[in-house]
Scaffold this active site. Structure first.
Site, PDB file in Angstrom:
ATOM      1  N   ASP A  66      48.110  50.538  25.278  1.00 56.29           N
ATOM      2  CA  ASP A  66      48.665  49.590  24.309  1.00 56.29           C
ATOM      3  C   ASP A  66      48.536  50.075  22.865  1.00 56.29           C
ATOM      4  OD1 ASP A  66      49.016  47.857  26.531  1.00 56.29           O
ATOM      5  OD2 ASP A  66      46.969  47.146  26.308  1.00 56.29           O
ATOM      6  N   GLU A 119      57.203  41.302  26.286  1.00 58.52           N
ATOM      7  CA  GLU A 119      55.939  41.210  25.551  1.00 58.52           C
ATOM      8  C   GLU A 119      55.880  42.328  24.524  1.00 58.52           C
ATOM      9  OE1 GLU A 119      53.458  41.418  28.986  1.00 58.52           O
ATOM     10  OE2 GLU A 119      53.451  43.608  29.043  1.00 58.52           O
TER      11      GLU A 119
END
Length: 656
Positions: free
Chosen positions: A132, A292
């Protein structure tokens, strides 16, 4: 792809250009197929050294000299290795002419790409547990953050000058009282951080993911600092449900936070501590599955919205949309997805969750997560970080790596920054070995030790209390035994670092402690409290035994030495040698006068070979949230008996 009894791979390896042409142009062969090891015909042409055939397969057939096989070896790698090493190269074909012909191919490639072989970098740029990614630039310096989940210190912050060589410089949360991780299960904690710079301060936001006990499952945290490495302010919580927050600073000075699902946006205060408007949906996403990771950018009068979609598995991707107005209607990019791995058999998979950055000279790059799967689809290194160039189309859309998916081998953004790369290599050596000859103790403490007391590349599952873990010069750790077993979220005093390669050796010298019955200490291969392997010494029936324990959910596999160890002095060396999913556990009594198992075996003893540690992979066990990657380190377990303090020295991680 047969032509008679010979394949195009055989013909290319032999340098039979005529047969290769016939197979390509007249047989029913298809060049989108692969040989064993996911190699193309160009890999075999590279071995032969036939320049004419190599150019034909590259220019007329469109095969890519920079495409990696299952080990990320490219045709150019093969050409370069043979050009450098001749018949000593492991790729050299017996009976072929080496060096000169391969040097001609390398000259052709240098001219084709306008760069030398050494001007290229390799993906992933951050190997192991670095998921991430979010990136920002301040001046000529780049900063990146990655998820840390339940590990402490929380949210590593890395620095780079060239976008390729990175080193951890700090963490967003180093005070154990501010971590709030004590009760959280593995895979919870701090998800998908974002880093940005605004009016002289660095801001990091992340999702704080709680256990599934409700009523609140997700909150957002924000910390800030004038210095990229910190120290950062105490976390402020913003109570808005969702994951993957990012902060966008508009030209008018107003600030916003974005969250999933899709991309929802709300205004926040100037100091980023308060939500001051209700969230509203900007755009759900182009793929419509698990949208997302929203990030917003402004360029040439457009607001560009980047989203991760498809779930963080094989279908992961990055899409983009844009609008002339911040809260206007967003139009999806006609080239979506702008990043996705389309080859299901390639090593680099699940590419998504991207964030873009602009260089001072106007070029753009995107960092994104990826995973490398081995064996039967196991990604033991977890989710890693890759980077690829972004170009803007004539109609104003960003596309990544010319829509070819993740690159294996790509031109460095700053190929001339050799001095920084060299400096990074020196720092990496220091960081791994804590070499007293290269650093004074004060400099080592200043640059490479977190305020929590650990080296910057080490961490613990959940925060430790003062006195539980300490680090000293000479690469020594002292670990106080935990009363809770490693399989409990209450366990403390397990000190770990990322596994960054498929093959490595981890070695630690442990001063043999005074153990009470049932107590044990040693080294560990660790994923979470559900799956791990321990290798150490245990007090059993009043004597010390070497042992290993594989813990897989509710199952435990124990191995004990046939005989208790006998020793005169104080130190045992534990070694964990890893070859993909196989681990070999060895030990050695290294103190003067030590008695060994056999006079014929005066050195290291191979204790056990664990053939398949699949359970240390994301896919290795189906319980909880498994988003991290394998780690390795040291531990001590005291149980309810006497206090236990264990000293480890010479702790080294060596890539093989």
């Amino acid at each position: 792809m047969d032509a008679g009894n010979i394949t195009i791979y055989d013909a290319a390896k032999k340098g039979d250009f005529g047969l290769v042409k016939w197979i390509v142009e007249y047989s029913r062969s298809s060049l989108n197929e692969y040989a064993k090891g996911h190699r193309t015909a160009l890999h075999f042409a590279a071995m032969s050294g036939n320049l004419q055939m190599f150019k034909y397969l590259t220019e007329r057939c469109g095969l890519d000299p920079l495409k990696g096989d299952i080990n990320l070896v490219t045709p150019w790698d093969i050409v370069h290795d043979i050009a450098e090493n001749g018949l000593k190269s492991k790729y050299a074909v017996k009976g072929s002419i080496c060096n000169s012909e391969h040097k001609e191919i390398e000259q052709y490639l240098e001219k084709r790409y306008s760069h030398s072989y050494y001007d290229f970098y390799r993906n992933p740029i951050r190997a192991g547990f670095f998921p991430d990614p979010s990136i920002c630039r301040v001046g000529d310096d780049y900063y990146m953050v990655n998820s840390s989940f339940v590990f402490f210190p929380c949210i590593p912050i890395s620095h780079s000058k060239d976008l390729i060589h990175w080193e951890i410089i700090g963490h967003a949360i180093t005070n154990p009282k501010w971590a709030y991780l004590d009760e959280l299960e593995g895979g919870r904690g701090y998800w998908a951080p974002d880093i940005s710079f605004y009016e002289g301060r660095f801001y990091i936001t992340a999702t704080y993911r709680l256990n599934d006990v409700g009523p609140v499952y997700r909150r957002q945290i924000v910390v800030s600092s004038e210095r990229p490495e910190g120290p950062y302010s105490e976390p402020v919580f913003i109570d808005e449900d969702g994951i993957d927050p990012s902060i966008f600073n508009d030209d008018d000075g107003r600030r916003y936070m974005l969250l999933n699902r899709g991309a929802r946006i709300f205004e926040i205060s100037k100091d980023a501590t308060k939500k001051i408007s209700k969230p509203q949906l900007l755009f759900y996403g182009d793929n419509k599955r698990a949208p997302e990771g929203p990030h917003l950018y402004k360029k040439d009068g457009y607001y560009y919205l980047l989203e991760a979609e498809g779930g963080t598995g094989p279908g992961h991707m990055v899409t983009v949309s844009r609008s002339r107005e911040l809260l206007g209607v967003y139009e999806p990019c006609p080239y979506n997805p702008i990043m996705r791995q389309k080859d299901p058999d390639a090593l680099i998979q699940r590419c998504g969750h991207g964030d873009m950055v602009e260089t001072p000279d106007g070029r753009w790059y995107m960092v994104y997560l990826c995973g490398r799967k081995i064996g039967d689809g196991y990604s033991i290194l977890g989710r890693e970080t890759a980077i690829d160039p972004v170009t803007w189309t004539a109609d104003g859309w960003p596309i990544v790596n010319d829509l070819k998916g993740p690159s294996t081998m790509q031109v460095k953004p700053y190929p001339d920054l050799a001095d920084f790369a060299m400096l990074h290599d020196i720092h990496s050596k220091i960081d791994k070995e804590k070499c007293d000859e290269l650093l004074e103790p004060e400099e080592e403490s200043k640059d490479y030790i977190s305020p929590c007391g650990l080296p910057l590349d080490y961490m613990t599952p959940r925060p430790f209390e003062e006195g539980d873990v300490s680090f000293d010069k000479g690469n020594s750790f002292v670990i106080k035994g935990s009363k809770a077993p490693i399989s409990s979220v209450d366990s403390r005093n397990l000190v770990l670092r990322r596994q960054t390669s498929f093959s490595f050796e981890y070695v630690a010298d442990m001063e043999i402690p005074e153990l009470s019955e049932g107590q044990h200490a040693g080294i560990s291969g660790y994923y979470d409290e559900n799956t791990f392997v321990l290798f150490g010494l245990m007090k059993k029936n009043g004597k010390l035994y070497v042992f290993s324990q594989e813990h897989i959910g509710e199952e435990d596999k124990w191995i004990f030495s046939d005989e208790p160890i006998e020793y005169d002095e104080e130190t045992i060396r534990f070694s964990m040698n890893t070859d993909y999913l196989k681990r070999t556990l060895s030990y050695e009594l290294i103190s003067k006068g030590s008695k060994r198992r056999s006079e014929d075996d005066p050195g290291s003893v191979i204790f056990a070979t664990l053939p398949d540690v699949y359970y240390l992979c994301d896919e290795g066990y189906n319980k909880g949230k498994r988003f991290t990657g394998a780690l390795v380190g040291m531990y001590a377990y005291s149980g309810d008996e006497d206090l236990l303090s264990v000293k480890f020295r010479n702790c080294n991680y060596i890539d093989i």
